[in-house]
Each structure stands twice: as structure tokens, then as C-alpha cells.
Design an enzyme around this catalytic site. Sequence first.
Site, PDB file in Angstrom:
ATOM      1  CG  ASN A 191      -0.109   0.198   2.551  1.00 24.06           C
ATOM      2  OD1 ASN A 191       0.942  -0.311   2.704  1.00 24.06           O
ATOM      3  ND2 ASN A 191      -0.667   0.988   3.485  1.00 24.06           N
ATOM      4  CB  CYS A 193       2.348   3.413   4.867  1.00 18.16           C
ATOM      5  SG  CYS A 193       1.272   4.922   4.712  1.00 18.16           S
ATOM      6  CD  GLU A 195       0.828  -0.058   6.776  1.00 15.19           C
ATOM      7  OE1 GLU A 195      -0.378   0.888   6.978  1.00 15.19           O
ATOM      8  OE2 GLU A 195       1.541   0.540   5.800  1.00 15.19           O
TER       9      GLU A 195
END
Length: 582
Positions: A191, A193, A195
Site C-alpha cells: 500500500n 505506507c 505495511e
Amino acid sequence: MLSKWAGGLGNDWTPVRALNSYIKGTNGKSQGVVPFLKVANDTAVAVNQGGKRKGAVCAYLETWHLDIEEFLELRKNTGDDRRRTHDMNTANWVPDLFMQRVFEDAEWTLFTPSETPDLHDLTGAEFAERYAHYEAIAKETDMLHKKVRAKDLWRKMLSMLFETGHPWITFKDVCNLRSPQQHVGVVHSSNLCTEITLNTSKDEIAVCNLGSINLVQHVQGGVLDREKLARTVKTAVRMLDNVIDINYYAVPQAKNSNLKHRPVGMGIMGFQDALYEMKLAYGSDEAVDFADESMEVISYYAIQTSSDLAIERGTYETFKGSLWDQGILPIDSLDIVAKSRPERMFEVDRTQRLDWDTLRAKVQKDGMRNSNVMAIAPTATISNICGVSQSIEPTFQNLYVKSNLSGEFTVINPYLVRALKDRGLWDSVMVNDLKHFEGSVQKISRIPEELKAIFATAFEVEPRWIVDAASRRQKWIDQAQSLNLYISGANGKKLDLTYKMAWLRGLKTTYYLRALGATSAEKSTINTGALNAVKPATVAAPVTAAVAPEVKAEAPAEEDFAQAAPVPMACSIDNPDCEACQ
């Protein structure tokens, strides 16, 4: 629509055919993936996140794509601006085979997905076998391809990462081989970020509901309170499962995916604060062991709670055939990766403390309510609300100025202030020294070595400690971690060693590379400095700091502050509940 409703996006662009690929319908040639990325970039700028934040997109591309070299340069400030994406994040989706070729100093072949369409969906040994097949074909035919030295491409990846901060480096095969849901599809990207590692397809847009445990609240008397942590995890996983049913979904594909697989992401914040409470240095074996122990407890009880919820509410729809169903827990999936890589290219500690055999049997018998249960998010906002360090990050600075709508506020590490007070070291000289060294304690001679180790800032911690701690956590996590890497004095050798280590240690993804600037700000509130026209004699140095032009000041000598008045005691800056400044 996802961006409009405040969603950050991670997109997989690998299937788009490369520059100069043959277009059968027109007998023409393709412009490649970059013009489409430019459109995505401008759309993200136009459609912001509900008027609250800028639109945020991260584009992922696999390392064998023929446009990868131009993709690496998307964030450069030079070149044709029509082939640049200044507002969009980018990430490399790197297969293990490429990393092996880098270690072996071998050749790497770039292909267009229009001629090698199945590479996109293959992972591990299957990918390696098919890739070698296409390399053999390319030797004998006029197939569109390009040969490069793997090390040269790797060097360019690291150079662009250092120069522009992008593309981030994320690893395709470990994300897929350890995914509990590999029976229903391929993880094609992470995604925004880095994670979340969930399946996406034409009919499914992966969504994960994130929650983060304030870890410092689970340290009592300098040790981890496992019972309290277990209670918190059990409550939090139930809450996250409830969110799936009551959430608003901007597009039907997101709702379809979330209700079908019910993934959640249990993470942590305040890891550095917990180390302060335990009087442990981030760069130490004890801190790495604590990262291992705390994540094992969270993993154990998150999985157990999801299995308990399966009894109450039923298993998620695609449980049958998953790794859970086969009795393979996240700690067990390490074996899958080890078997797919050459010997000595997977170095992960396998230490276990809890009764995993009992839990493994329970999961097979009772099922799971959620396809995924763990992910460590950046927590940039909620950690500020809670007043703790972000996520799993080391302290960025012990002293800094925070700006918001209410003004500018000087923030100092309260644990450091408390430790200095306990040793009788907190005085006006120390205040000036801390301001001069921008919160760093390493060059202040009267601070003991023990405190220098504990209060080392992010750039003073060797990156290997960050990677080692992340590796110990990753073995327990079924998704990934939003992991920033801090490297002072960054150069090619340091970047090469750090990112190779990240791959060898089994990390699934990395996030931003933080490099240290060469200059620092003039300190206008200390008693000496190149820009201070008048040297004050008896006026106390105020606690708030102003920022002057970037000129390096000379180190203050202690005798310069011998006659300084004491710091005003109107406000207790190490008391987070003090309301004097609000």
C-alpha cells in the site's frame, strides 16, 4: 473515489506494456508505462483526501519490466517534465531472483509484460524457472528485451533512492511466499505506507483496518507486562473485526474484498518509549530481543483471538486452503522462504518462547475470523495524539521545534530530562549544550556513556540495529512493517550493505530512506554564536528556540555560561500533563 474518501493508494503497474512494445491493432509502438503514471500523478493532485490532505499514491513496478530504468528516475528534478511524477510515491517490487543475481554479479534481462505476461503472477522457484525460459527465448529470437548487469541496476536503484527518496525497495517473493492467502491470488504490491501485503484483482481492492498498541503502557517496572498486553490485544482485535462490518466503503471492490477475507492489521507504537522505560539502548542486543519478545506476544494473542472469534462469528469466507488451514502460522512460513532461496541467503532468528503447537492445532480446528491479523503502520498522527514515539522508530531528535496551527513549540525528550535531573545534570549549561548540539548528547562530555547509548537519536543508531529488530518482528507478522531506515554519512557502500541485509534478514518491505543533512541551524538562544550581535551577560537562555540561517556555530565552552541565571521554572517541561502552555 478512494482518494476522495481519504484513502491512500498503492497501485501495481507491472502489466502495462513497455516503451516500444508492439501494438498489434495499429502496427504501432507503445509509449510505455510512464505517461500513464503521469496521469495517475496529476489525478492524485486533483482529487485530494476529502479536502484534508493531499492525494497520496504509490506506484509499484517489478524489477524485470523494460521501463524500470525510467521508472527509477520519475522523481528527479531534471529531464523531461512530461515524464516525471513529482507528487507520487514509487516503489520497486523486487523478486528474489534479482537479488541473487546481484550477489552473484550476473546479468539481468528486462522484458515487456506484453510478451512475458505470466511473470507477473509467478513467485519464488516458479518465477525463476519461467524467467530463465524467457531469457533462453530472447537469445534465439527478436523478442523485445534488454540485458543489463544486475549490480549496475541495483546501484542505480540505490542512487535514485538516495537522491530522490524513491523508489522504495520492497520484496515480492517473501511477501507472497509468507502470505496466508496465496491460494486465492498473488500479492502484486503493497500500500502507500508499505505495511499491507494483501491480494488484489479486478474484483477486489485490498483494504486493511489498522490499529496500534501503545507499547510503553505495557511496560511495568522495567519489564514487559505480558498479561496486560494479552488483554489489550484481545480487545483490539475484536474492535478491528467490528470495524469491517460498520465501515464505509468508497467502491464496491473494496467492500467485496474486505467482507470476503476480513483482514485486520494489529501493530504497535511507542516502541522507543518502552525502551526508555526499560533503560535499554535501541542499538543493543537487549532491544532486539525485546522487539522479538513483544511481537511474539502480540502475534500469539492476535491469532488466538481471531480463532476465538471464528467460533463465535464464523471463519472468513476463503479460509479453506489458506496457510492457516494447513496449520502454517507466520513463524512456520519462514521455512517456505528458506526452501526457495539458495543456502546462506536467508538469515532469520527462529527463537520461540510461547506454546505455538497448541495454538497451531486450535487454528486448524476452529479456523480464523480474519485472513490477516498483523501489520505495523507508521502511526505519524495517532502517536502524536498519544504523546509517544512513532511506531517502531528510534527517536528522531531529543530536542526540536514542532509547528502547528497554534504556533511553534519546543519539544524536548522528557525521558532525557528526567534522567539528567536524576543525576544532577539538568542546569542552564546543559540546556545550552543540548540546543547547540540539536538535542544530541553524544558530544556532551559530562553525560555518562550509559545515557549516551540510551538517548542516541535515529541517525546515531547504526542501521543494522533497526534492520535486526525489524527482522525479529517480521517473523511473527503475517503482513509487513512500515520501516524507515536512518543512515548518517550515507554512501553507496552503506546503502548497499543495509538493503542487502534487509533482504537477507527476511524483511518484506522498506519505507523511506532518511539521510542526514550536512548543515545545521544557527542557535540564536544560546550565549554564543556567529549571528548573535550582542553577547548577553546575565540573561537566562529561554527554553523556546528560534531558527536562524544555516551557519555552523562554534561549540559553546562551559565558562561562557558560568554566570548565566538559572532557567525559569514557570513550566515543568518533563511533565506531559502540565497545562501551563496550553
